[in-house]
Every structure is written in C-alpha cells, then in structure tokens.
Design an enzyme around this catalytic site. Structure first.
Site, PDB file in Angstrom:
ATOM      1  N   THR A 104       0.873  -1.181   0.000  1.00  0.00           N
ATOM      2  CA  THR A 104       0.000   0.000   0.000  1.00  0.00           C
ATOM      3  C   THR A 104       0.907   1.227   0.000  1.00  0.00           C
ATOM      4  OG1 THR A 104      -1.594  -1.244   1.321  1.00  0.00           O
ATOM      5  CG2 THR A 104      -1.913   1.137   1.163  1.00  0.00           C
ATOM      6  N   LYS A 179      -7.643   1.040  -3.030  1.00  0.00           N
ATOM      7  CA  LYS A 179      -7.148   0.609  -1.710  1.00  0.00           C
ATOM      8  C   LYS A 179      -7.303   1.730  -0.675  1.00  0.00           C
ATOM      9  CE  LYS A 179      -4.720  -1.954   1.223  1.00  0.00           C
ATOM     10  NZ  LYS A 179      -5.431  -2.975   1.999  1.00  0.00           N
ATOM     11  N   LYS A 254      -0.439   4.701   8.548  1.00  0.00           N
ATOM     12  CA  LYS A 254       0.008   5.139   7.212  1.00  0.00           C
ATOM     13  C   LYS A 254      -1.172   5.167   6.245  1.00  0.00           C
ATOM     14  CE  LYS A 254       0.955   2.021   4.568  1.00  0.00           C
ATOM     15  NZ  LYS A 254       1.402   0.802   3.870  1.00  0.00           N
TER      16      LYS A 254
HETATM   17  P1  NAD Z   1       5.999  -6.034   7.274  1.00  0.00           P
HETATM   18  O1  NAD Z   1       6.675  -4.872   7.911  1.00  0.00           O
HETATM   19  O2  NAD Z   1       5.662  -7.228   8.089  1.00  0.00           O
HETATM   20  O3  NAD Z   1       6.881  -6.555   6.010  1.00  0.00           O
HETATM   21  C1  NAD Z   1       7.746  -5.767   5.263  1.00  0.00           C
HETATM   22  C2  NAD Z   1       9.036  -6.546   5.015  1.00  0.00           C
HETATM   23  O4  NAD Z   1       9.881  -5.784   4.150  1.00  0.00           O
HETATM   24  C3  NAD Z   1       9.849  -6.801   6.303  1.00  0.00           C
HETATM   25  O5  NAD Z   1      10.159  -8.178   6.409  1.00  0.00           O
HETATM   26  C4  NAD Z   1      11.109  -5.952   6.115  1.00  0.00           C
HETATM   27  O6  NAD Z   1      12.273  -6.515   6.733  1.00  0.00           O
HETATM   28  C5  NAD Z   1      11.222  -5.936   4.598  1.00  0.00           C
HETATM   29  N1  NAD Z   1      12.029  -4.839   4.056  1.00  0.00           N
HETATM   30  C6  NAD Z   1      12.080  -3.556   4.475  1.00  0.00           C
HETATM   31  N2  NAD Z   1      12.933  -2.831   3.726  1.00  0.00           N
HETATM   32  C7  NAD Z   1      13.426  -3.696   2.802  1.00  0.00           C
HETATM   33  C8  NAD Z   1      14.348  -3.555   1.738  1.00  0.00           C
HETATM   34  N3  NAD Z   1      14.932  -2.375   1.479  1.00  0.00           N
HETATM   35  N4  NAD Z   1      14.645  -4.641   0.986  1.00  0.00           N
HETATM   36  C9  NAD Z   1      14.057  -5.847   1.248  1.00  0.00           C
HETATM   37  N5  NAD Z   1      13.173  -6.043   2.257  1.00  0.00           N
HETATM   38  C10 NAD Z   1      12.865  -4.981   3.024  1.00  0.00           C
HETATM   39  O7  NAD Z   1       4.683  -5.445   6.588  1.00  0.00           O
HETATM   40  P2  NAD Z   1       3.381  -6.289   6.096  1.00  0.00           P
HETATM   41  O8  NAD Z   1       2.383  -6.334   7.206  1.00  0.00           O
HETATM   42  O9  NAD Z   1       3.818  -7.528   5.401  1.00  0.00           O
HETATM   43  O10 NAD Z   1       2.787  -5.230   5.025  1.00  0.00           O
HETATM   44  C11 NAD Z   1       3.400  -5.030   3.762  1.00  0.00           C
HETATM   45  C12 NAD Z   1       2.520  -4.106   2.932  1.00  0.00           C
HETATM   46  O11 NAD Z   1       1.236  -4.701   2.761  1.00  0.00           O
HETATM   47  C13 NAD Z   1       2.274  -2.727   3.578  1.00  0.00           C
HETATM   48  O12 NAD Z   1       2.265  -1.756   2.574  1.00  0.00           O
HETATM   49  C14 NAD Z   1       0.900  -2.900   4.219  1.00  0.00           C
HETATM   50  O13 NAD Z   1       0.235  -1.653   4.352  1.00  0.00           O
HETATM   51  C15 NAD Z   1       0.212  -3.824   3.230  1.00  0.00           C
HETATM   52  N6  NAD Z   1      -0.851  -4.666   3.789  1.00  0.00           N
HETATM   53  C16 NAD Z   1      -0.679  -5.324   4.964  1.00  0.00           C
HETATM   54  C17 NAD Z   1      -1.702  -6.126   5.466  1.00  0.00           C
HETATM   55  C18 NAD Z   1      -1.571  -6.870   6.768  1.00  0.00           C
HETATM   56  O14 NAD Z   1      -2.586  -7.392   7.274  1.00  0.00           O
HETATM   57  N7  NAD Z   1      -0.374  -6.998   7.358  1.00  0.00           N
HETATM   58  C19 NAD Z   1      -2.909  -6.263   4.742  1.00  0.00           C
HETATM   59  C20 NAD Z   1      -3.040  -5.596   3.510  1.00  0.00           C
HETATM   60  C21 NAD Z   1      -2.005  -4.795   3.035  1.00  0.00           C
END
Ligand code: NAD
Length: 302
Positions: A104, A179, A254
């Site tokens: 997102t 979204k 966010k």
């Molecule tokens: P998260 O923080 O658990 O996962 C993000 C991952 O990216 C982490 O493992 C982090 O170490 C990695 N990362 C960060 N910088 C990096 C880089 N430079 N290179 C490689 N890896 C890197 O977040 P999430 O909950 O998985 O959410 C991810 C996205 O999905 C967000 O945009 C969130 O808004 C969206 N989202 C989340 C959910 C949910 O329920 N968790 C649902 C719908 C949408």
C-alpha cells in the site's frame, strides 16, 4: 495459476518477506513457481527458506532473469528505494518483465513508478491487497490492479496463486486509489470497534456474548468479526495472541494518512478518518506502533 490448471510455471522475485510477503511467497512456491526472495531481516529470510523460497542477497541478483518481480514492503518510500536507482529492480530485470507492487503506497507513488518503469522498458502494476494475513495464508486475498493491460495480463495469472478476487481497476494508480477508499473505511471501523469494545468492557458485558450479539446485529462488520479487539473470543484475531501482528498500528496509521492526504487534494476533509488517524497516532506515541491494529484497545483502556 495452479498446477492443477496446467498453467505454465514462472520464475519470479519476491522482495519483502514480512507478515504478508511470507505467506504470499509460500503460495507462489506451492503453486509450482520458482521464487527468489530478498529481505533485509534474517528472521524473514529464514522463514522464507523454510517455505522453499531461494533467498539471495540482493535485488539485482533476484530479478536478473525473472518473468515478474513482486514487492510487499511497508510503504512507498521503501518500494521506491527497492525498484529505482542503480541497484534497483528496474535497472536489472529483463526487458518486458513486470514489477507487481502489492504494497500500500498511495496513488502518486504508483504513477511515478509506472512512468519510471516505462523509461527502463519494463512494466509496473500497482496491486494492493485486502484480506490480512489470514487471506494471505489461505490465498483468498482481494487484489486491486492499476496499470496497462499488457502488464496486467502478465501479472493476473500469477496473482491467482495468492488471491481469489482480482480486479483490473484502471490505469496506473487506480489500484492504489481503490485501496485508499477501502482502507479508510476499514480503519475507521477498526477504531470504532476498539473504542466501543472498551465501553463494552466497562459495562461488564461478557465479551463472547457481546461478540455474538453484535455479529447478529446491525453493528457487525468485517473488522469486528475477523479482528475482534478483545482477547479470547476469536481465536484467529491477533487480540487472542498478545496483539502480535497481523497488521501493525504503524501501517494502519500510514493508510489513514494516505486517505486524509488524498482527500485534502480534493478539498475534502474525512472527519471520521481524521479522528481515527489521531487515535492510531496516539497509540503509536505510547509505543504500540509495532503491535497489531486491534491493540488500539490497549492504548484506550489504561
Ligand atoms: P511487514 O513490515 O511485516 O513486512 C515488510 C518486510 O519488508 C519486512 O520483512 C522488512 O524486513 C522488509 N524490508 C524492508 N525494507 C526492505 C528492503 N529495502 N529490501 C528488502 N526487504 C525490506 O509489513 P506487512 O504487514 O507484510 O505489510 C506489507 C505491505 O502490505 C504494507 O504496505 C501494508 O500496508 C500492506 N498490507 C498489509 C496487510 C496486513 O494485514 N499486514 C494487509 C493488507 C495490506
């Protein structure tokens, strides 16, 4: 695309192996695709290895000869860092391949990245998701796609491994636009469920009876039903697991920022979304930012 459908298997890169990226990349592996994964955190890399993802050290190595690059990262700033610049995906992936960004990020980021992708001779599809870690685990996510039809045509069959409802909303940024509106309502609903649950607790309503009555009444909603904020009633809700995410407070904050900033561009003020953003910001300031969004109750009831 699943093996049972006899679809062609692809080689893909998966950048971002967090709460969502882990189960989504696992579903890609389970569907028969070759998945090269990258994350900056070792626990994430280890979890991905256990799922059959081939973990490599850099984005450049991961994307070298893939059909598509999936990103599932916290926000637009991180996605931009990962796909642009000399070490980024655009510079190293094969011509004609597509970046499918499931994060997102907001509308402007998606449009800017689609423009930059074109300059590199590659594609970019914004493909934000809804359904939470539960939907990611069972492959039932909703995906909202924005981008050119030829790029969506590459992304869509692959996304069938992670989602059940996949919609091409329109041009680049339109997936993110959808979204933004969905999550504004989800987040307002979450804030309402949390503050009213604090009141229900003060009224000594039994949490199970409260859940049963509301889910049979007009107060019911997706967030109340799936992410019930009081512990011990809905086993799959993070509230029943010490409020470990799930969907972090910092991420829902966010999304509310994106909704309110987007509305402001049109001279609109979303009063309930503004109130919800303030509530989640308050929880973050209390040190709860890394807790699941159901953990808003912890900041309201103490
Ligand atoms: P998260 O923080 O658990 O996962 C993000 C991952 O990216 C982490 O493992 C982090 O170490 C990695 N990362 C960060 N910088 C990096 C880089 N430079 N290179 C490689 N890896 C890197 O977040 P999430 O909950 O998985 O959410 C991810 C996205 O999905 C967000 O945009 C969130 O808004 C969206 N989202 C989340 C959910 C949910 O329920 N968790 C649902 C719908 C949408």
């Amino acid at each position: 695309m699943s093996i049972s459908e006899g679809a062609e298997m692809s080689k893909i890169a998966w950048i971002g192996l967090g709460h969502m990226g882990i189960p989504m990349s696992k579903n890609m592996v389970d569907a028969g695709h070759t998945v090269l994964g990258v994350d900056i955190a070792e626990p994430a890399r280890e979890a991905a290895r256990r799922n059959g993802v081939t973990v490599v050290p850099t984005v450049a190595e991961a994307v070298r000869d893939v059909d598509a690059v999936f990103t599932m990262l916290q926000n637009g700033k991180v996605v931009t860092e990962v796909v642009t610049g000399p070490d980024g995906a655009f510079a190293h992936m094969p011509a004609g391949a597509v970046v499918v960004d499931c994060s997102t990020t907001g509308i402007d980021t998606a449009r800017a990245l689609a423009t930059e992708a074109r300059q590199h001779g590659v594609g970019f599809v914004d493909a934000p998701v809804s359904g939470g870690v539960e939907g990611a685990a069972d492959g039932s996510l909703t995906l909202m796609l924005g981008g050119d039809i030829e790029h969506v045509a590459i992304a869509e069959p692959l996304l069938k491994s992670v989602g059940a409802y996949i919609v091409h909303v329109g041009a680049s940024g339109d997936g993110q636009a959808m979204k933004v509106v969905n999550n504004a309502m989800m987040a307002v609903g979450m804030a309402a469920a949390c503050e009213v649950s604090v009141l229900a607790r003060r009224l000594n309503l039994d949490p199970q009876v409260y859940f049963n009555v509301v889910t049979q009444s007009s107060g019911d909603s997706w967030v109340f039903r799936n992410w019930f904020p009081l512990p011990g009633v809905v086993d799959t809700s993070p509230s029943s697991h010490q409020y470990e995410p799930g969907f972090m407070i910092d991420l829902i904050h966010k999304d509310l920022y994106l909704a309110n900033a987007t509305a402001a561009e049109f001279g609109l003020r979303l009063e309930t979304a503004a109130a919800a953003q303030k509530m989640f910001a308050g929880a973050s300031a209390k040190g709860l930012g890394q807790k699941d969004c159901t953990g808003l109750v912890l900041g309201l009831d103490g």
